[in-house]
Design a protein around this motif. Structure first.
Motif, PDB file in Angstrom:
ATOM      1  N   PRO A  93     -44.223 -13.117 -26.707  1.00 40.12           N
ATOM      2  CA  PRO A  93     -44.775 -11.893 -27.275  1.00 40.12           C
ATOM      3  C   PRO A  93     -44.574 -11.884 -28.790  1.00 40.12           C
ATOM      4  CG  PRO A  93     -43.551 -11.399 -25.292  1.00 40.12           C
ATOM      5  CD  PRO A  93     -43.281 -12.848 -25.623  1.00 40.12           C
ATOM      6  N   THR A 100     -52.836 -11.409 -30.771  1.00 41.15           N
ATOM      7  CA  THR A 100     -51.380 -11.276 -30.751  1.00 41.15           C
ATOM      8  C   THR A 100     -50.943 -11.091 -29.308  1.00 41.15           C
ATOM      9  OG1 THR A 100     -51.404 -10.249 -32.944  1.00 41.15           O
ATOM     10  CG2 THR A 100     -49.402  -9.976 -31.623  1.00 41.15           C
ATOM     11  N   MET A 101     -50.187 -12.052 -28.805  1.00 41.13           N
ATOM     12  CA  MET A 101     -49.733 -11.998 -27.413  1.00 41.13           C
ATOM     13  C   MET A 101     -48.709 -10.874 -27.266  1.00 41.13           C
ATOM     14  SD  MET A 101     -49.464 -16.068 -26.724  1.00 41.13           S
ATOM     15  CE  MET A 101     -50.106 -16.927 -28.171  1.00 41.13           C
ATOM     16  N   THR A 102     -48.944  -9.987 -26.293  1.00 38.31           N
ATOM     17  CA  THR A 102     -48.057  -8.842 -26.103  1.00 38.31           C
ATOM     18  C   THR A 102     -47.275  -8.918 -24.803  1.00 38.31           C
ATOM     19  OG1 THR A 102     -49.875  -7.560 -25.149  1.00 38.31           O
ATOM     20  CG2 THR A 102     -49.462  -7.298 -27.511  1.00 38.31           C
ATOM     21  N   LYS A 103     -47.842  -9.560 -23.777  1.00 39.79           N
ATOM     22  CA  LYS A 103     -47.150  -9.682 -22.489  1.00 39.79           C
ATOM     23  C   LYS A 103     -47.545 -11.007 -21.854  1.00 39.79           C
ATOM     24  CE  LYS A 103     -45.987  -7.285 -18.259  1.00 39.79           C
ATOM     25  NZ  LYS A 103     -46.153  -6.094 -17.444  1.00 39.79           N
ATOM     26  N   SER A 151     -53.058  -9.632 -24.560  1.00 38.19           N
ATOM     27  CA  SER A 151     -53.025  -9.712 -26.023  1.00 38.19           C
ATOM     28  C   SER A 151     -53.851  -8.602 -26.646  1.00 38.19           C
ATOM     29  CB  SER A 151     -53.615 -11.051 -26.490  1.00 38.19           C
ATOM     30  OG  SER A 151     -52.934 -12.136 -25.906  1.00 38.19           O
TER      31      SER A 151
END
Length: 100
Positions: A64, A51-54, A38
């Motif tokens: 995501p 913010t979750m990205t992967k 994140s």
């Protein structure tokens, strides 16, 4: 909380931890190869938006782009108490700082 390694004290998986480095966070477990990566935006010293990205965890309920608000409600020595909220759901938990 802005930098270090923190063990989840209330998780079912007692090896689950967070590594925080300013504006980047990764959540892992020593039991599995899965993780959540994140970006972090600090609102103030006690609040951040993650913010979750992967996400590599199978069937994880968030994806995501989902944002989690984390409010640090208390710090007692190396124990950090927090409330997290994502998509209208909130829960409380604790971290223990285990490494700077």
């Amino acid at each position: 909380m802005k930098k270090g390694k923190f063990l989840y004290l209330d998780a079912e998986d007692k090896t689950a931890y967070v590594e925080m480095d300013g504006n980047h966070q990764i959540e892992k477990s020593e039991k599995t190869p899965y993780y959540i990566e994140s970006t972090v935006e600090w609102v103030d010293d006690c609040t951040y938006i993650m913010t979750m990205t992967k996400i590599t965890i199978p069937d994880f309920p968030y994806g995501p782009g989902d944002k989690m608000r984390v409010d640090i409600t208390k710090v007692d020595g190396k124990i950090v108490y927090y409330t997290s909220t994502v998509n209208g759901t909130s829960w409380k938990g604790r971290f223990k700082k285990i490494h700077d």
